[in-house]
Write a protein that holds these residues in place. Sequence first.
Motif, PDB file in Angstrom:
ATOM      1  N   ARG A 175       0.832  -1.209   0.000  1.00 22.95           N
ATOM      2  CA  ARG A 175       0.000   0.000   0.000  1.00 22.95           C
ATOM      3  C   ARG A 175       0.864   1.256   0.000  1.00 22.95           C
ATOM      4  N   SER A 176       2.054   1.201   0.628  1.00 23.42           N
ATOM      5  CA  SER A 176       2.952   2.363   0.639  1.00 23.42           C
ATOM      6  C   SER A 176       3.424   2.717  -0.766  1.00 23.42           C
ATOM      7  N   PRO A 180      -2.765  13.378  -1.499  1.00 19.31           N
ATOM      8  CA  PRO A 180      -2.342  11.974  -1.575  1.00 19.31           C
ATOM      9  C   PRO A 180      -2.570  11.260  -0.246  1.00 19.31           C
ATOM     10  N   PHE A 181      -2.927  10.004  -0.308  1.00 12.91           N
ATOM     11  CA  PHE A 181      -3.092   9.189   0.889  1.00 12.91           C
ATOM     12  C   PHE A 181      -1.734   8.924   1.532  1.00 12.91           C
ATOM     13  N   THR A 182      -1.711   8.779   2.844  1.00 11.69           N
ATOM     14  CA  THR A 182      -0.594   8.127   3.516  1.00 11.69           C
ATOM     15  C   THR A 182      -0.861   6.631   3.410  1.00 11.69           C
ATOM     16  N   ALA A 183       0.153   5.816   3.625  1.00  9.93           N
ATOM     17  CA  ALA A 183      -0.043   4.365   3.553  1.00  9.93           C
ATOM     18  C   ALA A 183      -1.079   3.912   4.584  1.00  9.93           C
ATOM     19  N   ASN A 184      -0.978   4.423   5.818  1.00  9.72           N
ATOM     20  CA  ASN A 184      -1.932   4.021   6.858  1.00  9.72           C
ATOM     21  C   ASN A 184      -3.332   4.557   6.574  1.00  9.72           C
ATOM     22  N   GLY A 185      -3.413   5.803   6.127  1.00  9.50           N
ATOM     23  CA  GLY A 185      -4.715   6.378   5.787  1.00  9.50           C
ATOM     24  C   GLY A 185      -5.384   5.597   4.670  1.00  9.50           C
TER      25      GLY A 185
END
Length: 189
Positions: free
Chosen positions: A90-91, A151-156
């Motif tokens: 996902r990152s 942009p999304f963070t990986a956790n988000g």
Amino acid sequence: RHVRQRRDEKLDRPESANGLVKALRQVFAFAVDNDLASVNPAKEVPYLKATGDGFHSWSEGELAQFENKFPVGTKARLAFALLLYTGQRRSDVVTLGRQYLKDGWLTFTQVKNRKRKPVTLSIPLHPELEAIIDATPSEHLTFLVTEFGKPFTANGFGNWFRRRCNEAQLPKCSAHGLRKAAAARLAEA
């Protein structure tokens, strides 16, 4: 003895216990390197064995169920396709955008170890993924953005995708499970 005792306080959470041992190994390695300690006691403490099989790998039926819930052209379907047809973490998926596409290939540097030992990948663009990218509106540098256009963070992203799985009535499924499904498909191919 003390490191083992701290590790064993987390027997019900083996990955957390192993993370503690790993961190203490680094702290004591620093201490030894800087003449603050003569030995690294954490180095002798073994990790706990992980329990279970890890993340649930999506079945073909679960893949179809998600696709039926989220049609081509939706952000959820694009996220699903990026995870499934690239097999990336996902990152990495949250960093992808049109600038990485050229002549039917997706070329990018993975986030993990980017600063120490960067790995640049060139993945042929699967026709299904290409069709989904083309059908999904995108006005941003990355394909996947939050409702605020960031942009999304990986956790988000992981949390957002978890909610999409719940909406599709797939409570055992996750973004990481799609990596496992991609690997299974590649092995079978």
